[in-house]
Motif scaffolding. Structure first.
Motif, PDB file in Angstrom:
ATOM      1  N   TRP A 119       0.837  -1.195   0.000  1.00  0.00           N
ATOM      2  CA  TRP A 119       0.000   0.000   0.000  1.00  0.00           C
ATOM      3  C   TRP A 119       0.876   1.251   0.000  1.00  0.00           C
ATOM      4  CZ3 TRP A 119      -0.462   3.621   4.172  1.00  0.00           C
ATOM      5  CH2 TRP A 119      -1.390   4.643   3.925  1.00  0.00           C
ATOM      6  N   ALA A 120       0.489   2.268  -0.785  1.00  0.00           N
ATOM      7  CA  ALA A 120       1.194   3.550  -0.825  1.00  0.00           C
ATOM      8  C   ALA A 120       0.319   4.633  -0.213  1.00  0.00           C
ATOM      9  CB  ALA A 120       1.552   3.923  -2.261  1.00  0.00           C
ATOM     10  N   SER A 121       0.883   5.405   0.701  1.00  0.00           N
ATOM     11  CA  SER A 121       0.133   6.508   1.306  1.00  0.00           C
ATOM     12  C   SER A 121      -0.055   7.634   0.295  1.00  0.00           C
ATOM     13  CB  SER A 121       0.870   7.034   2.546  1.00  0.00           C
ATOM     14  OG  SER A 121       2.181   7.446   2.218  1.00  0.00           O
ATOM     15  N   ASN A 159      -4.467   8.684   5.749  1.00  0.00           N
ATOM     16  CA  ASN A 159      -3.239   7.901   5.725  1.00  0.00           C
ATOM     17  C   ASN A 159      -3.063   7.125   7.023  1.00  0.00           C
ATOM     18  OD1 ASN A 159      -2.343   8.526   3.130  1.00  0.00           O
ATOM     19  ND2 ASN A 159      -1.033  10.205   3.798  1.00  0.00           N
ATOM     20  N   ARG A 160      -3.372   7.775   8.141  1.00  0.00           N
ATOM     21  CA  ARG A 160      -3.226   7.120   9.442  1.00  0.00           C
ATOM     22  C   ARG A 160      -4.165   5.923   9.554  1.00  0.00           C
ATOM     23  NH1 ARG A 160      -5.713   6.291  13.863  1.00  0.00           N
ATOM     24  NH2 ARG A 160      -7.551   7.488  13.222  1.00  0.00           N
ATOM     25  N   VAL A 178       4.130  -1.032   3.524  1.00  0.00           N
ATOM     26  CA  VAL A 178       3.765   0.331   3.137  1.00  0.00           C
ATOM     27  C   VAL A 178       4.869   1.012   2.335  1.00  0.00           C
ATOM     28  CG1 VAL A 178       3.240   2.632   4.027  1.00  0.00           C
ATOM     29  CG2 VAL A 178       2.237   0.609   5.121  1.00  0.00           C
ATOM     30  N   SER A 179       4.489   1.672   1.240  1.00  0.00           N
ATOM     31  CA  SER A 179       5.329   2.667   0.574  1.00  0.00           C
ATOM     32  C   SER A 179       4.869   4.031   1.081  1.00  0.00           C
ATOM     33  CB  SER A 179       5.142   2.620  -0.957  1.00  0.00           C
ATOM     34  OG  SER A 179       5.825   1.556  -1.549  1.00  0.00           O
ATOM     35  N   ASP A 180       5.634   4.663   1.934  1.00  0.00           N
ATOM     36  CA  ASP A 180       5.179   5.911   2.556  1.00  0.00           C
ATOM     37  C   ASP A 180       5.491   7.100   1.654  1.00  0.00           C
ATOM     38  OD1 ASP A 180       4.258   7.876   4.195  1.00  0.00           O
ATOM     39  OD2 ASP A 180       5.370   7.224   5.970  1.00  0.00           O
ATOM     40  N   PHE A 181       4.643   7.289   0.652  1.00  0.00           N
ATOM     41  CA  PHE A 181       4.830   8.383  -0.294  1.00  0.00           C
ATOM     42  C   PHE A 181       4.728   9.743   0.399  1.00  0.00           C
ATOM     43  CE2 PHE A 181       3.464   6.254  -4.575  1.00  0.00           C
ATOM     44  CZ  PHE A 181       4.555   5.425  -4.486  1.00  0.00           C
ATOM     45  N   TYR A 182       3.837   9.847   1.372  1.00  0.00           N
ATOM     46  CA  TYR A 182       3.665  11.125   2.061  1.00  0.00           C
ATOM     47  C   TYR A 182       4.973  11.564   2.716  1.00  0.00           C
ATOM     48  CZ  TYR A 182       1.645  14.809   4.943  1.00  0.00           C
ATOM     49  OH  TYR A 182       1.366  16.042   5.522  1.00  0.00           O
ATOM     50  N   ALA A 183       5.612  10.665   3.436  1.00  0.00           N
ATOM     51  CA  ALA A 183       6.853  11.005   4.132  1.00  0.00           C
ATOM     52  C   ALA A 183       7.965  11.372   3.157  1.00  0.00           C
ATOM     53  CB  ALA A 183       7.294   9.835   5.019  1.00  0.00           C
ATOM     54  N   LEU A 184       7.951  10.767   1.986  1.00  0.00           N
ATOM     55  CA  LEU A 184       8.998  11.049   1.005  1.00  0.00           C
ATOM     56  C   LEU A 184       8.945  12.479   0.489  1.00  0.00           C
ATOM     57  CD1 LEU A 184       8.972   7.806  -1.176  1.00  0.00           C
ATOM     58  CD2 LEU A 184      10.811   8.574   0.329  1.00  0.00           C
TER      59      LEU A 184
END
Length: 235
Positions: free
Chosen positions: A147-149, A174-175, A188-194
């Motif tokens: 899953w990607a955020s 996202n949470r 998780v692919s944390d797109f938001y954090a990137l």
């Protein structure tokens, strides 16, 4: 079924599916590319793994980079769509897309189309998100899921500031989605954090949602990194 009937059935099925992928009433949430559609790879070697990328218009930005990096290792389909969580998505639209497989890995996201009030009823986000995961696993029980955020939403006209209203909803969604993925055992692919510390890579101006090339390269690299962790070797 004779040839004419078969062709008519095929055309009807195509248009039915195409019609399902054109609903977005908010002009700010445009496809940002060649439209809402399923981009399908040409399969030449049936032993090579197959990957499905699912996402909103952000996928339009990074899918070419991801497909290129996976070239020779996997066949990659990419479904760019405007949907938010719903029972109809889980029970009808998603299974139709998954039937285009089978897929070995599915990297999926949905988030930028669900922040408007009324689109997702209170209290249903988490069960509908779990239902999405369940729908994939019911159709493709052997597929590896990631899953990607959703990416940050900026203040119109200022790429250095986050939109306090819309982005607040994105963070909360996202949470909740991350909690569902933890319960379901989905990485998780944390797109938001990137991208949250790289707002200078946003497109800016009146566009609150989309990004420039370097940002999409970052997302594409992350997508491929996570896919390669779980992708099986060629059969």
């Amino acid at each position: 079924m004779n040839r004419l009937a078969f062709l008519l059935a095929t055309v009807f099925a195509f248009h039915t599916f195409a019609a399902e992928t054109t609903v977005e009433t908010d002009p700010r949430l445009h496809s940002d590319g060649k439209g809402w559609k399923l981009n399908q790879a040409t399969i030449k070697d049936p032993k090579r793994p197959r990957v499905l990328l699912i996402g909103d218009s952000i996928l339009s930005g990074y899918m070419a980079h991801a497909i290129k990096k996976l070239d020779g290792m996997a066949y990659v389909d990419a479904w760019v769509n405007p949907y938010n969580q719903s029972e109809h998505l889980n029970t009808k639209i998603l299974p139709e897309v998954l039937a285009k497989g089978p897929y070995d890995v599915i990297h999926f996201n949905m988030g930028l189309h669900g922040w408007q009030e009324g689109r997702i009823k209170p209290g249903t986000f988490e069960p509908l998100t779990k239902g999405y995961v369940d729908a994939i696993r019911a159709k493709l029980p052997n597929a590896k899921l990631i899953w990607a955020s959703s990416t940050p939403v900026l203040l119109e006209g200022d790429v250095k500031k986050i939109d306090p209203v819309i982005n607040g909803t994105i963070i909360e969604h996202n949470r909740m989605a991350a909690q569902v993925m933890a319960e379901c055992g989905v990485p998780v692919s944390d797109f938001y954090a990137l991208l949250v510390d790289k707002l200078d890579l946003a497109r800016g101006g009146k566009d609150k949602f989309h990004w420039n090339g370097p940002a999409y390269q970052i997302l594409g690299d992350k997508c491929v990194e996570e896919v390669l962790k779980v992708m099986p070797a060629a059969k």
